[in-house]
Design an enzyme around this catalytic site. Sequence first.
Site, PDB file in Angstrom:
ATOM      1  N   LYS A  63       0.814  -1.213   0.000  1.00 16.10           N
ATOM      2  CA  LYS A  63       0.000   0.000   0.000  1.00 16.10           C
ATOM      3  C   LYS A  63       0.851   1.269   0.000  1.00 16.10           C
ATOM      4  CE  LYS A  63      -1.257  -0.348   4.934  1.00 16.10           C
ATOM      5  NZ  LYS A  63       0.126  -0.415   5.320  1.00 16.10           N
ATOM      6  N   ARG A  93      13.899  -2.827   8.008  1.00 16.76           N
ATOM      7  CA  ARG A  93      13.175  -2.226   9.129  1.00 16.76           C
ATOM      8  C   ARG A  93      13.169  -3.207  10.288  1.00 16.76           C
ATOM      9  NH1 ARG A  93       7.537   0.074   6.811  1.00 16.76           N
ATOM     10  NH2 ARG A  93       6.857  -0.925   8.729  1.00 16.76           N
ATOM     11  N   ARG A 104       2.445  -8.485  13.505  1.00 16.89           N
ATOM     12  CA  ARG A 104       1.757  -7.371  12.829  1.00 16.89           C
ATOM     13  C   ARG A 104       0.551  -7.884  12.043  1.00 16.89           C
ATOM     14  NH1 ARG A 104       6.447  -5.030   9.492  1.00 16.89           N
ATOM     15  NH2 ARG A 104       4.938  -3.558   8.694  1.00 16.89           N
ATOM     16  N   ARG A 154      12.240  -7.199   2.190  1.00 18.03           N
ATOM     17  CA  ARG A 154      12.133  -5.747   1.954  1.00 18.03           C
ATOM     18  C   ARG A 154      13.342  -4.993   2.511  1.00 18.03           C
ATOM     19  NH1 ARG A 154       6.819  -2.384   3.648  1.00 18.03           N
ATOM     20  NH2 ARG A 154       7.387  -2.923   5.792  1.00 18.03           N
ATOM     21  N   ARG A 165      -6.307   2.532  11.464  1.00 20.20           N
ATOM     22  CA  ARG A 165      -5.987   1.121  11.713  1.00 20.20           C
ATOM     23  C   ARG A 165      -6.842   0.530  12.811  1.00 20.20           C
ATOM     24  NH1 ARG A 165      -0.225   1.616   9.799  1.00 20.20           N
ATOM     25  NH2 ARG A 165       0.615  -0.474   9.596  1.00 20.20           N
TER      26      ARG A 165
HETATM   27  P1  AMP Z   1       3.549   1.060   8.522  1.00 21.01           P
HETATM   28  O1  AMP Z   1       4.754   1.714   7.943  1.00 21.01           O
HETATM   29  O2  AMP Z   1       2.268   1.679   8.018  1.00 21.01           O
HETATM   30  O3  AMP Z   1       3.562  -0.442   8.396  1.00 21.01           O
HETATM   31  O4  AMP Z   1       3.577   1.376  10.111  1.00 21.01           O
HETATM   32  C1  AMP Z   1       4.633   0.921  10.917  1.00 21.01           C
HETATM   33  C2  AMP Z   1       4.210   0.893  12.375  1.00 21.01           C
HETATM   34  O5  AMP Z   1       3.827   2.210  12.797  1.00 21.01           O
HETATM   35  C3  AMP Z   1       2.989   0.038  12.682  1.00 21.01           C
HETATM   36  O6  AMP Z   1       3.320  -1.338  12.838  1.00 21.01           O
HETATM   37  C4  AMP Z   1       2.501   0.667  13.985  1.00 21.01           C
HETATM   38  O7  AMP Z   1       3.322   0.308  15.082  1.00 21.01           O
HETATM   39  C5  AMP Z   1       2.747   2.148  13.723  1.00 21.01           C
HETATM   40  N1  AMP Z   1       1.563   2.799  13.098  1.00 21.01           N
HETATM   41  C6  AMP Z   1       1.484   3.366  11.857  1.00 21.01           C
HETATM   42  N2  AMP Z   1       0.262   3.855  11.635  1.00 21.01           N
HETATM   43  C7  AMP Z   1      -0.465   3.592  12.758  1.00 21.01           C
HETATM   44  C8  AMP Z   1      -1.817   3.837  13.142  1.00 21.01           C
HETATM   45  N3  AMP Z   1      -2.691   4.441  12.326  1.00 21.01           N
HETATM   46  N4  AMP Z   1      -2.196   3.423  14.377  1.00 21.01           N
HETATM   47  C9  AMP Z   1      -1.346   2.821  15.227  1.00 21.01           C
HETATM   48  N5  AMP Z   1      -0.070   2.544  14.925  1.00 21.01           N
HETATM   49  C10 AMP Z   1       0.377   2.935  13.697  1.00 21.01           C
END
Ligand code: AMP
Length: 213
Positions: free
Chosen positions: A16, A161, A172, A129, A90
């Site tokens: 995404k 990461r 996750r 990744r 989320r």
């Molecule tokens: P992402 O890069 O979108 O996979 O986000 C990485 C991490 O950031 C996630 O696994 C969460 O720990 C945190 N995170 C990002 N967006 C949110 C959100 N809307 N609500 C809660 N945690 C978030």
Amino acid sequence: MAGKHIVILGPPGSGKGTQAVRIAEKLDLRHISTGDVLRDAVNRETKLGLEASDYMNRGLLVPDELMLGLIAEKLAEIGDSGWILDGYPRTLPQAEALGGMLAEQDMRIDHVLLIDVDSEVIVKRLSERRVCSKCKAVYSLSTLESPDEACRKCGGELVKRPDDEEDTVRRRLKVYEEQTAPVVDYYRNGGLVTVKGAGGIDKITAEILRVLQ
Ligand code: AMP
């Protein structure tokens, strides 16, 4: 005319983020990735970053209170422009809060896009990744000539990461099923469109642009 407001949903590793960048460019939208905003806060060791990093490294969601403040600030900063929101909402409370914030400004979400991918594909994808530590460009180990290759866009170092380790990826995915899948259901009656996230990146982008028309 103000641009579109799009929410992109999908499990971690569904692509995404990659697609959001492309769609933002094509449709001239601002791209808001809450994950990128949080990682930047962690790197700069701001108050938000210090509070968020432990949750992120464990593959858990950052608490809603922190996320609501962050998103309100971002939307205020962006004002009238169109946007694509990547990584938010989320949880159900986040989705409800977003609806409330938009209604206050007479705005609404034009499209909710779900990228659907099988879990085992995701585990493999995320373990391969690599992300540029400078410009955030995303690569797969399988397409690099060597694991030490530098970013092809800016020469930055490519890193894994911390939350892309297999155990954390599985956590996750579980968190996604438990907390984010209800958000997908929440939008089912509100313009949700689904695109299959397997296959070539260009093909998926073309399919997304087609369904957004
Ligand atoms: P992402 O890069 O979108 O996979 O986000 C990485 C991490 O950031 C996630 O696994 C969460 O720990 C945190 N995170 C990002 N967006 C949110 C959100 N809307 N609500 C809660 N945690 C978030």
